[in-house]
Write an enzyme that holds these catalytic residues in place. Structure first.
Site, mmCIF file in Angstrom:
data_model
loop_
_atom_site.group_PDB
_atom_site.id
_atom_site.type_symbol
_atom_site.label_atom_id
_atom_site.label_comp_id
_atom_site.label_asym_id
_atom_site.label_seq_id
_atom_site.Cartn_x
_atom_site.Cartn_y
_atom_site.Cartn_z
ATOM 1 N NE ARG A 104 5.455 0.104 0.406
ATOM 2 C CZ ARG A 104 5.276 -1.265 0.419
ATOM 3 N NH1 ARG A 104 5.220 -2.043 1.703
ATOM 4 N NH2 ARG A 104 5.089 -1.805 -0.724
ATOM 5 C CG ASP A 125 7.653 -6.715 3.817
ATOM 6 O OD1 ASP A 125 7.818 -5.978 2.730
ATOM 7 O OD2 ASP A 125 6.577 -7.117 4.057
ATOM 8 C CG ASP A 183 4.315 -3.025 6.989
ATOM 9 O OD1 ASP A 183 5.268 -2.164 6.792
ATOM 10 O OD2 ASP A 183 4.707 -3.720 6.471
#
Length: 351
Positions: free
Chosen positions: A241, A185, A189
């Site tokens: 991102r 993923d 994060d």
């Protein structure tokens, strides 16, 4: 190759406590930065002292250095026992113990999932071969906070979920000089009301989703949190991102090197406030987005960036100045490729 004009500044705040030692580190390492710059063409090799050439500092700069929320900066496991771990069981044991620990990771450790890291830990790779593969590190749970954590000099590969997840209100976190690639993923994060984080001198590569900031479009509890500094990172061929931001303000994206990023560089969404400053974008068609996909627009101020074979950044609104919180120096963005490629990643800081 062009630079964008400066945006207006808010008045700098009084944050000066760390300025003296910050300046001393710059002076001590200036010679190393000059050596790195010789790799650039003469037209690009403008001399500029780095905020932390090679990043060989013992303490963070940026938001992880800020005195707030009951802490004086980020110290990790300082003052606690030092242990060396070589297995997943040992890493899980010490990462979950109460109290400060300096945990040295030696060799390659294969995980089967996420290990929870609780408060007051330094997790440091030994030499240039420390690796965590197959799983990742989650800072904190809903019942055990992951505050005051340092992660440095580790190669993260092949995670079954995130490589590192800063979550559940973790604050004062420093993630420095790591190498992230090939996860399932996100590589790194930061979400769920976490705050006061510095992400510095890391290399991200061979992956799509590099660095998410903010859990989702509906998680409004992140408003007023997620203050993060991203500086001197190398986003090397990752797609997106870098970071993608929701709700946070200010987010400081400083002196990073973006190369061959297929989808975009930075995205500010859901009324986030992001300052994109002194970065070098190379072969990035969409260096900065205001809003992305189904997420509403955020705000972006950009200044003093370099765009080589790259598109025009989107900007909107005003953003709280990071100088309100901490002092910093901006490297010449033309010199950023040499500085960052010489300094980012593992095996650079002598742990």
């Amino acid at each position: 190759m062009t630079s964008r004009p400066s945006a207006s500044h808010q008045s700098p705040g009084p944050a000066r406590r760390a300025h003296a030692r910050y300046r001393d580190r710059m002076a001590a390492l200036a010679a190393a930065a000059a050596t790195a710059l010789t790799a650039l063409p003469a037209s690009a090799a403008s001399p500029a002292p780095s905020a932390a050439p090679y990043g060989a500092a013992d303490t963070p700069t940026g938001f992880a250095s800020v005195d707030a929320l009951g802490r004086n900066g980020t110290t990790g496991g300082a003052g606690g026992p030092t242990v060396t771990v070589t297995t997943a069981a040992e890493l899980k044991d010490y990462a979950g113990r109460r109290g400060p620990y300096v945990i040295r990771v030696s060799g390659s450790i294969r995980l089967s999932g996420m290990i929870t890291v609780i408060a007051d830990k330094s997790i440091l790779g030994v030499g240039s071969t420390a690796e965590i593969t197959g799983g990742g590190l989650q800072l904190g749970s809903t019942t055990r906070p992951g505050n005051n954590v340092i992660i440095r000099n580790i190669r993260f590969t092949g995670a079954s979920d995130d490589s590192v997840s800063v979550t559940n209100k973790a604050h004062h976190v420093w993630i420095d000089h790591n190498d992230f690639s090939g996860g399932y993923d996100g590589l790194l994060d930061i979400k769920r009301e976490s705050d006061l984080v510095t992400v510095s001198w890391n290399r991200f590569h061979h992956h799509s989703k590099a660095a998410l900031l903010g859990h989702s479009d509906t998680y409004t509890a992140d408003v007023g949190k997620l203050r993060v500094t991203y500086h001197h990172n190398f986003f090397d061929g990752t797609d997106q991102r870098h970071p993608r931001v929701r709700f946070a303000e200010p987010v400081h994206v400083l002196n990073n090197y973006y190369r061959n990023n297929a989808l975009y560089g930075v995205a500010s969404t859901q009324n986030a406030g992001v300052l994109v400053e002194g970065n070098h974008f190379e072969n990035v068609a969409h260096p900065v987005h205001v809003g992305y996909d189904k997420s509403g627009p955020g705000r972006v101020v950009e200044r003093d960036n370099v765009y080589v074979n790259s598109g025009v950044p989107e900007t909107a609104g005003t953003v709280v100045e990071p100088r309100t919180y901490y002092p910093y120096t901006v490297d010449d963005p033309a010199a950023v490729p040499a500085i960052v490629t010489a300094g980012a990643g593992v095996g650079k800081i002598g742990l």
